[in-house]
Design a protein around this motif. Structure first.
Motif, PDB file in Angstrom:
ATOM      1  N   ARG A   6     -54.965  24.007  19.132  1.00  0.00           N
ATOM      2  CA  ARG A   6     -54.325  23.018  19.583  1.00  0.00           C
ATOM      3  C   ARG A   6     -54.182  21.595  18.745  1.00  0.00           C
ATOM      4  NH1 ARG A   6     -54.733  21.903  26.188  1.00  0.00           N
ATOM      5  NH2 ARG A   6     -53.517  20.559  26.335  1.00  0.00           N
ATOM      6  N   CYS A   7     -55.448  20.677  18.775  1.00  0.00           N
ATOM      7  CA  CYS A   7     -55.146  19.232  18.020  1.00  0.00           C
ATOM      8  C   CYS A   7     -55.914  19.324  16.456  1.00  0.00           C
ATOM      9  CB  CYS A   7     -56.195  18.733  18.607  1.00  0.00           C
ATOM     10  SG  CYS A   7     -57.761  19.262  18.779  1.00  0.00           S
ATOM     11  N   GLY A   8     -56.001  20.266  16.002  1.00  0.00           N
ATOM     12  CA  GLY A   8     -56.436  21.219  14.900  1.00  0.00           C
ATOM     13  C   GLY A   8     -57.545  20.170  14.175  1.00  0.00           C
ATOM     14  N   ALA A   9     -58.432  19.910  15.292  1.00  0.00           N
ATOM     15  CA  ALA A   9     -59.723  19.472  14.830  1.00  0.00           C
ATOM     16  C   ALA A   9     -60.850  20.503  14.142  1.00  0.00           C
ATOM     17  CB  ALA A   9     -61.053  18.449  15.819  1.00  0.00           C
ATOM     18  N   SER A  10     -61.226  19.857  13.139  1.00  0.00           N
ATOM     19  CA  SER A  10     -62.813  20.698  12.529  1.00  0.00           C
ATOM     20  C   SER A  10     -63.857  20.778  13.319  1.00  0.00           C
ATOM     21  CB  SER A  10     -63.068  19.749  10.919  1.00  0.00           C
ATOM     22  OG  SER A  10     -63.691  20.398  10.290  1.00  0.00           O
ATOM     23  N   ARG A  11     -64.410  22.045  13.369  1.00  0.00           N
ATOM     24  CA  ARG A  11     -64.829  22.849  13.752  1.00  0.00           C
ATOM     25  C   ARG A  11     -66.545  22.137  13.434  1.00  0.00           C
ATOM     26  NH1 ARG A  11     -66.483  29.392  14.069  1.00  0.00           N
ATOM     27  NH2 ARG A  11     -68.941  29.180  14.975  1.00  0.00           N
ATOM     28  N   TRP A  12     -66.255  21.723  11.803  1.00  0.00           N
ATOM     29  CA  TRP A  12     -67.638  21.491  11.422  1.00  0.00           C
ATOM     30  C   TRP A  12     -67.461  20.057  11.698  1.00  0.00           C
ATOM     31  CZ3 TRP A  12     -69.532  26.010  10.775  1.00  0.00           C
ATOM     32  CH2 TRP A  12     -69.587  27.507  11.002  1.00  0.00           C
ATOM     33  N   GLU A  13     -69.065  19.627  11.471  1.00  0.00           N
ATOM     34  CA  GLU A  13     -69.582  18.606  11.189  1.00  0.00           C
ATOM     35  C   GLU A  13     -68.972  17.170  10.156  1.00  0.00           C
ATOM     36  OE1 GLU A  13     -73.208  15.386  11.480  1.00  0.00           O
ATOM     37  OE2 GLU A  13     -74.271  17.269  11.987  1.00  0.00           O
ATOM     38  N   ILE A  14     -68.557  16.315  10.478  1.00  0.00           N
ATOM     39  CA  ILE A  14     -67.451  15.269   9.293  1.00  0.00           C
ATOM     40  C   ILE A  14     -68.532  14.135   9.242  1.00  0.00           C
ATOM     41  CG2 ILE A  14     -65.523  13.906   8.664  1.00  0.00           C
ATOM     42  CD1 ILE A  14     -64.104  15.472  10.419  1.00  0.00           C
ATOM     43  N   ASP A  15     -68.855  13.459   7.944  1.00  0.00           N
ATOM     44  CA  ASP A  15     -69.955  12.161   7.665  1.00  0.00           C
ATOM     45  C   ASP A  15     -69.177  11.509   7.652  1.00  0.00           C
ATOM     46  OD1 ASP A  15     -70.695  10.312   5.489  1.00  0.00           O
ATOM     47  OD2 ASP A  15     -72.583  11.697   5.741  1.00  0.00           O
ATOM     48  N   LYS A  16     -69.737  10.013   8.536  1.00  0.00           N
ATOM     49  CA  LYS A  16     -68.592   9.378   9.061  1.00  0.00           C
ATOM     50  C   LYS A  16     -68.650   8.072   8.018  1.00  0.00           C
ATOM     51  CE  LYS A  16     -70.393   9.043  14.159  1.00  0.00           C
ATOM     52  NZ  LYS A  16     -71.383   8.398  15.081  1.00  0.00           N
ATOM     53  N   HIS A  17     -69.592   8.195   6.977  1.00  0.00           N
ATOM     54  CA  HIS A  17     -68.827   6.984   5.512  1.00  0.00           C
ATOM     55  C   HIS A  17     -67.567   8.022   4.867  1.00  0.00           C
ATOM     56  CE1 HIS A  17     -72.363   4.523   7.379  1.00  0.00           C
ATOM     57  NE2 HIS A  17     -72.918   6.141   7.259  1.00  0.00           N
ATOM     58  N   SER A  18     -68.388   8.877   3.873  1.00  0.00           N
ATOM     59  CA  SER A  18     -68.029   9.905   2.840  1.00  0.00           C
ATOM     60  C   SER A  18     -66.471  10.330   3.731  1.00  0.00           C
ATOM     61  CB  SER A  18     -68.210  10.529   2.278  1.00  0.00           C
ATOM     62  OG  SER A  18     -69.026  11.256   2.825  1.00  0.00           O
ATOM     63  N   GLY A  19     -66.923  10.938   4.508  1.00  0.00           N
ATOM     64  CA  GLY A  19     -65.031  11.450   5.012  1.00  0.00           C
ATOM     65  C   GLY A  19     -65.829  13.185   5.005  1.00  0.00           C
ATOM     66  N   GLU A  20     -66.573  13.465   3.960  1.00  0.00           N
ATOM     67  CA  GLU A  20     -66.840  14.813   3.683  1.00  0.00           C
ATOM     68  C   GLU A  20     -67.450  15.744   5.199  1.00  0.00           C
ATOM     69  OE1 GLU A  20     -69.848  17.203   0.921  1.00  0.00           O
ATOM     70  OE2 GLU A  20     -69.861  14.752   0.456  1.00  0.00           O
ATOM     71  N   THR A  21     -66.204  17.127   5.140  1.00  0.00           N
ATOM     72  CA  THR A  21     -66.251  18.317   5.880  1.00  0.00           C
ATOM     73  C   THR A  21     -67.617  19.250   5.552  1.00  0.00           C
ATOM     74  OG1 THR A  21     -64.501  17.728   6.367  1.00  0.00           O
ATOM     75  CG2 THR A  21     -66.062  20.279   7.205  1.00  0.00           C
ATOM     76  N   LYS A  22     -68.734  19.139   6.890  1.00  0.00           N
ATOM     77  CA  LYS A  22     -70.477  19.587   6.292  1.00  0.00           C
ATOM     78  C   LYS A  22     -69.756  21.318   6.782  1.00  0.00           C
ATOM     79  CE  LYS A  22     -72.823  15.496   7.016  1.00  0.00           C
ATOM     80  NZ  LYS A  22     -73.886  14.531   7.561  1.00  0.00           N
ATOM     81  N   ASN A  23     -69.917  21.563   6.029  1.00  0.00           N
ATOM     82  CA  ASN A  23     -69.562  23.536   6.313  1.00  0.00           C
ATOM     83  C   ASN A  23     -70.239  24.015   7.066  1.00  0.00           C
ATOM     84  OD1 ASN A  23     -66.437  23.105   5.567  1.00  0.00           O
ATOM     85  ND2 ASN A  23     -66.963  23.454   3.582  1.00  0.00           N
ATOM     86  N   GLY A  24     -70.802  24.719   8.305  1.00  0.00           N
ATOM     87  CA  GLY A  24     -71.582  25.523   8.081  1.00  0.00           C
ATOM     88  C   GLY A  24     -72.463  24.390   9.187  1.00  0.00           C
ATOM     89  N   ILE A  25     -72.174  23.222   9.652  1.00  0.00           N
ATOM     90  CA  ILE A  25     -72.876  22.002  10.609  1.00  0.00           C
ATOM     91  C   ILE A  25     -72.028  22.125  12.409  1.00  0.00           C
ATOM     92  CG2 ILE A  25     -74.198  20.449  11.293  1.00  0.00           C
ATOM     93  CD1 ILE A  25     -75.145  20.585   7.891  1.00  0.00           C
TER      94      ILE A  25
END
Length: 261
Positions: A6-25
């Motif tokens: 619906r909104c496109g938000a990632s299922r995985w956690e995103i690092d607040k500083h680097s913006g990197e997606t932590k796949n599997g978390i």
């Protein structure tokens, strides 16, 4: 899925500083405890199956409210849906939720929201006991779900809709027969801030009263920088002495009636 359709938000956690997606978390983990199988198990016990039907013959005869069966809401449900009310085994439920600090430390910002179902079919001495209150959801922190609580409640709402529209086949050990069990949600129980989260009502600002709505009698205190709510003496009966107590309140006489009571 790896993102919300619906909104496109990632299922995985995103690092607040680097913006990197932590796949599997996962960014959030919701714990849901399904209710249908738990309702089925309740009728496996003869004693509990009997307790779930005691409300049908124990209504108050003198107008005194001793159990929710004596309430207006219960009577309204019976009048509007007589087929549902005809079977005393059909369940009447209440939902309640609020934030709690798991670590009992007041300055900790982490807040978990449990969601409970209360079964009002049982006698008043049993329905509010901790062992008979169902934990259905655990919404983890660190912050309150606020307006997003409907996303977390989706699984519970789907099951409640099924129980109301279609019902489930349950074996009743008291009558030793299968029957179609249905359930209805009578009301919600929460404090006033929790009401704003659970029902999406305004609980602060100019329209903080969920009963008055746009007609909330509010006043902004310039130096205190907050709203106060006056004009509530309108809800008293006509001729009540408090209506004329100028010096006790805001030096005015309250006349008229509230828009909604």
């Amino acid at each position: 899925m790896t993102s919300c359709p619906r909104c496109g938000a990632s299922r995985w956690e995103i690092d607040k500083h680097s913006g990197e997606t932590k796949n599997g978390i996962p960014s959030k983990v919701l714990r849901y405890f399904p209710i249908k199988e738990r309702f089925k198990r309740m009728f496996r016990s003869k004693r509990m199956a009997e307790n779930l039907q005691l409300h049908f013959s124990n209504a108050s005869k003198d107008g005194t409210m001793r159990h929710p069966v004596d309430s207006r809401t219960w009577a309204h449900v019976n009048a509007k849906w007589p087929q549902f009310a005809a079977d005393p085994r059909n369940l009447r439920l209440g939902i309640c939720t609020d934030g709690m600090n798991l670590f009992a430390i007041q300055n900790t910002k982490y807040s978990t929201w449990p969601v409970f179902l209360v079964n009002y079919n049982m006698p008043p001495t049993l329905c509010m006991k901790s062992e008979n209150i169902m934990v259905t959801l655990l919404i983890p922190g660190p912050t309150a779900p606020s307006n997003n609580i409907d996303v977390y409640l989706a699984s519970l709402i789907d099951d409640l809709n099924d129980l109301w529209n279609e019902g489930i086949q349950v074996y009743d050990s008291l009558s030793q027969k299968n029957f179609s069990l249905k359930a209805i949600l009578l009301w919600s129980i929460s404090d006033y801030p929790g009401l704003g989260t659970l029902a999406g009502c305004k609980v602060k600002g100019k329209q903080a009263c969920n009963v008055c709505g746009n007609d909330t009698p509010s006043r902004w205190l310039k130096f205190s920088r907050k709203h106060v709510y006056l004009g509530n003496r309108k809800r008293l009966r006509p001729g009540h002495p408090y209506r004329r107590r100028r010096n006790w309140f805001d030096n005015t006489v309250e006349e008229g009636t509230g828009s909604r009571i």
